[in-house]
Design a protein around this motif. Structure first.
Motif, PDB file in Angstrom:
ATOM      1  N   GLU A 227      -5.588  -9.804 -17.934  1.00 13.14           N
ATOM      2  CA  GLU A 227      -5.502  -8.332 -17.788  1.00 13.14           C
ATOM      3  C   GLU A 227      -4.388  -7.764 -18.637  1.00 13.14           C
ATOM      4  O   GLU A 227      -3.357  -8.259 -18.804  1.00 13.14           O
ATOM      5  CB  GLU A 227      -5.264  -7.940 -16.333  1.00 13.14           C
TER       6      GLU A 227
ATOM      7  N   ARG B 267       0.832  -1.210   0.000  1.00 12.81           N
ATOM      8  CA  ARG B 267       0.000   0.000   0.000  1.00 12.81           C
ATOM      9  C   ARG B 267       0.860   1.252   0.000  1.00 12.81           C
ATOM     10  O   ARG B 267       0.528   2.237  -0.655  1.00 12.81           O
ATOM     11  CB  ARG B 267      -0.950  -0.022   1.188  1.00 12.81           C
TER      12      ARG B 267
ATOM     13  N   LEU C  20      -6.439 -12.884 -13.996  1.00  8.67           N
ATOM     14  CA  LEU C  20      -5.246 -12.056 -13.814  1.00  8.67           C
ATOM     15  C   LEU C  20      -4.397 -12.045 -15.081  1.00  8.67           C
ATOM     16  O   LEU C  20      -3.951 -10.990 -15.540  1.00  8.67           O
ATOM     17  CB  LEU C  20      -4.421 -12.582 -12.637  1.00  8.67           C
TER      18      LEU C  20
ATOM     19  N   ARG D   5       3.617   1.677  -1.367  1.00  6.56           N
ATOM     20  CA  ARG D   5       4.126   1.862  -2.734  1.00  6.56           C
ATOM     21  C   ARG D   5       3.006   2.077  -3.753  1.00  6.56           C
ATOM     22  O   ARG D   5       3.270   2.205  -4.942  1.00  6.56           O
ATOM     23  CB  ARG D   5       4.945   0.650  -3.156  1.00  6.56           C
ATOM     24  N   LYS D   6       1.761   2.057  -3.255  1.00  8.18           N
ATOM     25  CA  LYS D   6       0.574   2.226  -4.110  1.00  8.18           C
ATOM     26  C   LYS D   6       0.534   1.193  -5.234  1.00  8.18           C
ATOM     27  O   LYS D   6       0.182   1.486  -6.368  1.00  8.18           O
ATOM     28  CB  LYS D   6       0.497   3.650  -4.645  1.00  8.18           C
ATOM     29  N   ALA D   7       0.912  -0.026  -4.881  1.00 10.84           N
ATOM     30  CA  ALA D   7       0.901  -1.123  -5.848  1.00 10.84           C
ATOM     31  C   ALA D   7      -0.529  -1.563  -6.124  1.00 10.84           C
ATOM     32  O   ALA D   7      -1.394  -1.511  -5.253  1.00 10.84           O
ATOM     33  CB  ALA D   7       1.698  -2.300  -5.305  1.00 10.84           C
ATOM     34  N   ASP D   8      -0.766  -1.990  -7.330  1.00  6.66           N
ATOM     35  CA  ASP D   8      -2.065  -2.536  -7.712  1.00  6.66           C
ATOM     36  C   ASP D   8      -2.034  -4.019  -7.380  1.00  6.66           C
ATOM     37  O   ASP D   8      -1.361  -4.799  -8.047  1.00  6.66           O
ATOM     38  CB  ASP D   8      -2.294  -2.315  -9.207  1.00  6.66           C
ATOM     39  N   PHE D   9      -2.714  -4.414  -6.312  1.00  8.18           N
ATOM     40  CA  PHE D   9      -2.693  -5.812  -5.913  1.00  8.18           C
ATOM     41  C   PHE D   9      -4.061  -6.236  -5.410  1.00  8.18           C
ATOM     42  O   PHE D   9      -4.913  -5.410  -5.107  1.00  8.18           O
ATOM     43  CB  PHE D   9      -1.629  -6.069  -4.833  1.00  8.18           C
ATOM     44  N   GLN D  10      -4.240  -7.530  -5.355  1.00  9.90           N
ATOM     45  CA  GLN D  10      -5.483  -8.109  -4.864  1.00  9.90           C
ATOM     46  C   GLN D  10      -5.116  -9.285  -3.969  1.00  9.90           C
ATOM     47  O   GLN D  10      -4.253 -10.090  -4.317  1.00  9.90           O
ATOM     48  CB  GLN D  10      -6.322  -8.584  -6.052  1.00  9.90           C
TER      49      GLN D  10
END
Length: 67
Positions: free
Chosen positions: A67, A2, A64, A4-9
């Motif tokens: 995408e 978070r 995933l 690093r503002k990573a796009d994760f799920q």
């Protein structure tokens, strides 16, 4: 992640055990029991196949990759 503002799920599958995608868990039992337990025929608590979770995780991976 978070920070690093990573796009994760993160996906948590209820009732899933370790090795939930492996329908033939005998190799897991044999490996674990041979190393950690005296009785090499025991089943390992917390390890096992879960069909619905296996199917859901496979579909999540395909989504995933799409995408």
């Amino acid at each position: 992640m978070r920070a690093r503002k990573a796009d994760f799920q993160f996906i948590d599958y209820a009732n899933a055990k370790h090795g939930f995608t492996e329908p033939s868990r005998s190799w897991i039992d044999k490996f674990y029991c041979a190393i950690f337990l005296e009785n090499a025929t025991s089943t390992v608590e917390g390890v096992g196949y879960h069909e619905k979770t296996s199917r859901r995780s496979w579909n999540a991976m395909l989504n995933l990759l799409a995408e």
